[in-house]
Motif scaffolding. Structure first.
Motif, PDB file in Angstrom:
ATOM      1  N   CYS A 103      -7.804  -0.919 -10.506  1.00  0.00           N
ATOM      2  CA  CYS A 103      -6.944  -1.457  -9.446  1.00  0.00           C
ATOM      3  C   CYS A 103      -6.407  -2.817  -9.902  1.00  0.00           C
ATOM      4  O   CYS A 103      -6.877  -3.377 -10.895  1.00  0.00           O
ATOM      5  N   PRO A 120      -5.572  -2.218   3.225  1.00  0.00           N
ATOM      6  CA  PRO A 120      -6.157  -2.290   1.892  1.00  0.00           C
ATOM      7  C   PRO A 120      -7.375  -3.195   1.858  1.00  0.00           C
ATOM      8  O   PRO A 120      -7.424  -4.207   2.541  1.00  0.00           O
ATOM      9  N   ASP A 126      -9.231  -1.815  -3.185  1.00  0.00           N
ATOM     10  CA  ASP A 126      -7.837  -1.502  -3.524  1.00  0.00           C
ATOM     11  C   ASP A 126      -7.251  -2.565  -4.441  1.00  0.00           C
ATOM     12  O   ASP A 126      -6.284  -2.312  -5.156  1.00  0.00           O
ATOM     13  N   ARG A 127      -7.822  -3.751  -4.400  1.00  0.00           N
ATOM     14  CA  ARG A 127      -7.477  -4.814  -5.330  1.00  0.00           C
ATOM     15  C   ARG A 127      -8.662  -5.757  -5.395  1.00  0.00           C
ATOM     16  O   ARG A 127      -9.520  -5.750  -4.504  1.00  0.00           O
ATOM     17  N   PRO A 147       1.002  -3.828  -9.977  1.00  0.00           N
ATOM     18  CA  PRO A 147       0.321  -2.620 -10.425  1.00  0.00           C
ATOM     19  C   PRO A 147      -0.516  -2.885 -11.679  1.00  0.00           C
ATOM     20  O   PRO A 147      -0.109  -3.640 -12.567  1.00  0.00           O
ATOM     21  N   ALA A 148      -1.695  -2.265 -11.757  1.00  0.00           N
ATOM     22  CA  ALA A 148      -2.570  -2.421 -12.918  1.00  0.00           C
ATOM     23  C   ALA A 148      -2.055  -1.594 -14.078  1.00  0.00           C
ATOM     24  O   ALA A 148      -1.359  -0.586 -13.898  1.00  0.00           O
TER      25      ALA A 148
END
Length: 324
Positions: free
Chosen positions: A263, A159, A243-244, A295-296
């Motif tokens: 994200c 990620p 991804d974050r 999780p967003a």
């Protein structure tokens, strides 16, 4: 009275954050947009938007030629300097120009047709709209374009952690201790989760912060962009491929844009934040947009909804104008 045919003026100073907000809203209206960068002279700059005496003389001669009839159908300003000129346009156009001011103008919002001020400003009035964060252009199409513009970032191992560095502001110091803590957090996440780090500094990022994070990621996969000497700013690509995201706590604009991606978004904040910034962070956490890496809640995207409100109001004043 001369009026530009269906034109919208976006009025700002040279601050990138103000330009980004005004243009994001103006370009959503599907009207011809003209961007005016206006910098009032003293004493108008000291008292903007309060001091109207002297009118266009507030501008140097070259800018005065830009701020001239035919007047636009609508004008969107962002920032205190721009607020002087959007306020002036109401009188100059005999009320024909629909005026919108973004951010708290620090005087009666009734001086404009609409004022858009984030909730943490606590500005009230029947013509005030209250988004959670700042306006920005980020949607799925924008992210697709960003990925296309920076394809090499998509080849980094996942990620992918995007790290957005701002800088100190009043009440948000970023001393050596903070810098090292942030660097340690970036390294912990990448070594713990695998993948890579994509770090982007801003014009406000102090060298102490850049150096600490740079040292932490020195042997990790990814990239570190410190400034123009490193090539084109990959900020859009970092948002598109992340991804974050890990964002410093200082910038409402940067956090709003990170939360618009969709994200997971985190920040590393000092124990105490100034009340307005703390209120903004709390709203993001309550909405599920800012968290601890879980999780967003989905993307925070408010610009399209606000543009629809603005477009409806413009059409009510000018029924023949095709404003989205």
């Amino acid at each position: 009275m001369l009026r530009s045919a269906g034109e919208c003026w976006a009025i700002t100073d040279d601050a990138a954050g103000n330009q980004r907000q005004a243009l994001a809203l103006a370009e959503r209206l599907a009207m011809p947009v003209r961007h005016l960068v206006l910098e009032p002279r003293a004493p108008w700059s000291w008292f903007a938007p309060r001091l109207l005496s002297g009118g266009r003389l507030a501008l140097p001669a070259a800018q005065r030629e830009l701020f001239a009839p035919p007047w636009p159908v609508a004008a969107i300003g962002c920032g205190r300097a721009a607020a002087l000129f959007t306020r002036m346009l109401r009188g100059l156009s005999d009320g024909d120009c629909f005026t919108v001011q973004i951010l708290d103008p620090r005087i009666d919002p009734g001086e404009w047709d609409l004022v858009i001020a984030p909730r943490h400003d606590e500005l009230t009035g029947p013509n005030v709209l209250h988004p959670v964060g700042s306006l920005n252009p980020i949607d799925d199409a924008w992210l697709d374009d960003a990925r296309e513009a920076f394809p090499a970032l998509g080849e980094l191992p996942g990620p992918r952690l995007g790290v957005l560095l701002g800088g100190p502001r009043r009440g948000v110091p970023m001393d050596a201790g903070y810098a090292h803590a942030l660097g340690d957090e970036v390294r912990r996440q990448v070594t713990g989760n695998g993948g890579s780090a994509m770090v982007v500094a801003s014009r406000r990022t102090p060298s102490s912060l850049s150096d600490a994070v740079g040292h932490a990621v020195r042997d990790l996969p990814g990239l570190f962009w410190r400034g123009p000497s490193d090539g084109p700013n990959p900020y859009p690509g970092v948002l598109g491929w992340a991804d974050r995201l890990l964002v410093t706590p200082d910038s409402v604009n940067m956090l709003s844009e990170a939360c618009a991606v969709g994200c997971p978004v985190e920040t590393l904040a000092p124990a105490r934040l100034p009340p307005r910034i703390a209120s903004f962070h709390r709203a993001l956490r309550d909405g599920g947009w800012l968290g601890d890496g879980g999780p967003a809640a989905g993307p925070l995207r408010e610009t399209a909804t606000l543009a629809a409100r603005v477009g409806q109001a413009i059409r009510a004043r000018h029924p023949g104008i095709d404003a989205a």
